[in-house]
Design an enzyme around this catalytic site. Structure first.
Site, PDB file in Angstrom:
ATOM      1  N   GLU A 215      -7.521 -10.172  -7.003  1.00 45.78           N
ATOM      2  CA  GLU A 215      -8.858 -10.558  -6.856  1.00 45.78           C
ATOM      3  C   GLU A 215      -9.041 -12.532  -6.842  1.00 45.78           C
ATOM      4  O   GLU A 215      -9.307 -12.853  -7.474  1.00 45.78           O
ATOM      5  CB  GLU A 215      -9.487 -10.053  -7.457  1.00 45.78           C
ATOM      6  CG  GLU A 215     -10.981  -9.562  -6.787  1.00 45.78           C
ATOM      7  CD  GLU A 215     -11.158  -9.620  -5.412  1.00 45.78           C
ATOM      8  OE1 GLU A 215     -11.077  -8.342  -4.300  1.00 45.78           O
ATOM      9  OE2 GLU A 215     -11.922 -10.654  -4.761  1.00 45.78           O
TER      10      GLU A 215
ATOM     11  N   ASP B 268      -8.454  -7.676   4.295  1.00 41.18           N
ATOM     12  CA  ASP B 268      -9.276  -8.113   5.435  1.00 41.18           C
ATOM     13  C   ASP B 268      -8.294  -7.912   6.529  1.00 41.18           C
ATOM     14  O   ASP B 268      -7.194  -8.992   6.649  1.00 41.18           O
ATOM     15  CB  ASP B 268      -9.090  -9.649   4.688  1.00 41.18           C
ATOM     16  CG  ASP B 268     -10.668  -9.647   3.631  1.00 41.18           C
ATOM     17  OD1 ASP B 268     -10.921  -9.189   3.587  1.00 41.18           O
ATOM     18  OD2 ASP B 268     -10.446 -10.667   2.959  1.00 41.18           O
TER      19      ASP B 268
ATOM     20  N   LYS C 248     -10.304 -11.245  14.783  1.00 46.80           N
ATOM     21  CA  LYS C 248     -10.252 -12.407  16.194  1.00 46.80           C
ATOM     22  C   LYS C 248      -8.816 -12.973  16.119  1.00 46.80           C
ATOM     23  O   LYS C 248      -8.124 -13.273  15.358  1.00 46.80           O
ATOM     24  CB  LYS C 248     -11.058 -13.098  15.707  1.00 46.80           C
ATOM     25  CG  LYS C 248     -13.064 -12.931  15.927  1.00 46.80           C
ATOM     26  CD  LYS C 248     -13.450 -14.070  15.708  1.00 46.80           C
ATOM     27  CE  LYS C 248     -15.322 -13.307  15.969  1.00 46.80           C
ATOM     28  NZ  LYS C 248     -15.872 -14.124  15.267  1.00 46.80           N
TER      29      LYS C 248
ATOM     30  N   ASP D 261      -7.530   0.144   7.658  1.00 48.41           N
ATOM     31  CA  ASP D 261      -8.094   0.957   9.303  1.00 48.41           C
ATOM     32  C   ASP D 261      -8.625   0.138   9.917  1.00 48.41           C
ATOM     33  O   ASP D 261      -9.603   0.931  10.394  1.00 48.41           O
ATOM     34  CB  ASP D 261     -10.086   0.487   7.759  1.00 48.41           C
ATOM     35  CG  ASP D 261     -10.130  -1.243   6.959  1.00 48.41           C
ATOM     36  OD1 ASP D 261      -9.611  -0.848   5.943  1.00 48.41           O
ATOM     37  OD2 ASP D 261     -11.411  -0.998   7.996  1.00 48.41           O
TER      38      ASP D 261
ATOM     39  N   THR E 218     -10.096   4.899  -2.379  1.00 47.30           N
ATOM     40  CA  THR E 218     -10.571   3.623  -3.131  1.00 47.30           C
ATOM     41  C   THR E 218     -11.807   4.039  -2.152  1.00 47.30           C
ATOM     42  O   THR E 218     -12.086   4.809  -1.622  1.00 47.30           O
ATOM     43  CB  THR E 218     -10.587   1.889  -2.656  1.00 47.30           C
ATOM     44  OG1 THR E 218     -10.766   2.045  -0.539  1.00 47.30           O
ATOM     45  CG2 THR E 218      -9.232   1.565  -3.267  1.00 47.30           C
TER      46      THR E 218
HETATM   47  C1  LIG Z   1     -12.212  -5.421   2.626  1.00 52.50           C
HETATM   48  S1  LIG Z   1     -11.736  -5.399   0.628  1.00 52.50           S
HETATM   49  C2  LIG Z   1     -10.713  -4.227  -0.428  1.00 52.50           C
HETATM   50  C3  LIG Z   1     -10.356  -3.893  -1.533  1.00 52.50           C
HETATM   51  C4  LIG Z   1      -9.598  -2.816  -2.192  1.00 52.50           C
HETATM   52  N1  LIG Z   1      -8.325  -2.923  -2.136  1.00 52.50           N
HETATM   53  C5  LIG Z   1      -9.942  -1.649  -1.232  1.00 52.50           C
HETATM   54  O1  LIG Z   1      -9.475  -1.023  -0.473  1.00 52.50           O
HETATM   55  O2  LIG Z   1     -11.173  -1.030  -1.903  1.00 52.50           O
HETATM   56  C6  LIG Z   1     -10.506  -6.720   0.872  1.00 52.50           C
HETATM   57  C7  LIG Z   1     -10.449  -7.975  -0.656  1.00 52.50           C
HETATM   58  O3  LIG Z   1      -9.373  -7.998  -0.964  1.00 52.50           O
HETATM   59  C8  LIG Z   1     -10.420  -9.354  -1.337  1.00 52.50           C
HETATM   60  N2  LIG Z   1      -9.076 -10.813  -1.042  1.00 52.50           N
HETATM   61  C9  LIG Z   1      -9.188 -11.203   0.670  1.00 52.50           C
HETATM   62  N3  LIG Z   1      -8.306 -11.688   0.370  1.00 52.50           N
HETATM   63  C10 LIG Z   1      -7.628 -12.764  -0.912  1.00 52.50           C
HETATM   64  C11 LIG Z   1      -6.941 -13.749  -0.969  1.00 52.50           C
HETATM   65  N4  LIG Z   1      -5.843 -13.993  -0.277  1.00 52.50           N
HETATM   66  N5  LIG Z   1      -6.239 -13.542  -2.690  1.00 52.50           N
HETATM   67  C12 LIG Z   1      -6.849 -12.737  -2.795  1.00 52.50           C
HETATM   68  N6  LIG Z   1      -8.220 -11.792  -2.800  1.00 52.50           N
HETATM   69  C13 LIG Z   1      -8.244 -11.483  -1.833  1.00 52.50           C
HETATM   70  C14 LIG Z   1     -11.456  -9.545  -1.464  1.00 52.50           C
HETATM   71  O4  LIG Z   1     -12.053 -10.544  -2.246  1.00 52.50           O
HETATM   72  C15 LIG Z   1     -11.783  -8.009  -1.180  1.00 52.50           C
HETATM   73  O5  LIG Z   1     -11.997  -7.351  -2.926  1.00 52.50           O
END
Ligand SMILES: C[S@@+](CC[C@H](N)C(=O)[O-])C[C@H]1O[C@@H](n2cnc3c(N)ncnc32)[C@H](O)[C@@H]1O
Length: 204
Positions: A63, A113, A117, A149, A182
């Site tokens: 993370e 993420d 876009k 999602d 999750t």
């Molecule tokens: C939408 S959340 C999903 C969290 C978890 N996997 C869940 O399903 O509940 C995406 C997570 O990935 C982390 N994240 C996004 N891009 C990342 C990257 N390049 N390297 C490390 N963490 C990243 C964000 O900070 C966030 O906590």
């Protein structure tokens, strides 16, 4: 501001001695149990539940946000988990540069993420370069589990995987094996939305 190099790790946090050298999995947990990685672990609910359920496996949560890293570490410590650690680093770097070939047993990428876009699609984690690094880092027979999602990101991933060609696609029926949702997924589904999943294996 304190850089990660100066900062002392919180309990359950893993900081490599050398961020530019390949990392031997043994150096993380001090044993050779199968290694699973949760990329972008968010609040860590998945990793914590998995580590509790599988004391015979090691779980490394990755993370980039320090606040989340600390929160997950706190939970791991509260549960007395010695098979769960958290690494604060960028996901692509971890897979491309940190882990040696044939070192990971299973990689989980849950609701990353989606970068909806078109001009931001280049920021999506699933790209041919990432898949090539992942393929190398997984052990033969190692698995990649993906959930999203975002319907369009799901289609994107299926297409990228098909273009890459080297992974075998596996069935993933509901309740095929222990795989906790999750908090993010639970909340999403409560709003009536669908979370898609796909599972792949690196051939033996
Ligand atoms: C939408 S959340 C999903 C969290 C978890 N996997 C869940 O399903 O509940 C995406 C997570 O990935 C982390 N994240 C996004 N891009 C990342 C990257 N390049 N390297 C490390 N963490 C990243 C964000 O900070 C966030 O906590």
């Amino acid at each position: 501001m304190t850089s990660d190099k100066q900062r002392q790790p919180v309990p359950c946090e893993f900081m490599p001695d050398d961020y530019f050298a390949r990392l031997e999995p043994h150096s993380i947990f001090g044993n050779d149990k199968p290694l699973e990685i949760d990329l972008g672990c968010g609040d860590g609910s998945f990793t914590i539940a998995m580590a509790q359920h599988h004391p015979d496996r090691n779980f490394l949560a990755v993370e980039r946000l320090l606040g989340r890293v600390k929160k997950v570490c706190r939970k791991a410590q509260q549960h007395g988990l010695d098979n769960c650690k958290v690494l604060r680093l960028e996901s692509t770097y971890v897979i491309e540069w940190l882990f040696p070939e044939n070192s990971i047993d299973r990689l989980h990428l849950l609701c990353p993420d989606p970068w909806p876009k078109a001009r931001h699609h280049k920021n999506r984690l699933i790209q041919q370069g990432f898949l090539a690094s992942l393929f190398k880092a997984l052990k033969p027979g190692g698995e990649f589990c993906f959930k999203t999602d975002h319907p369009e990101y799901f289609e994107w991933t299926l297409e990228e995987m098909e273009t890459f060609q080297k992974f075998d696609k596996l069935d993933w029926p509901e309740d095929a094996f222990y795989y906790p949702k999750t908090d993010f997924q639970i909340q999403w589904e409560a709003e009536g939305k669908v979370v898609e999943r796909a599972r792949y294996r690196k051939p033996e």
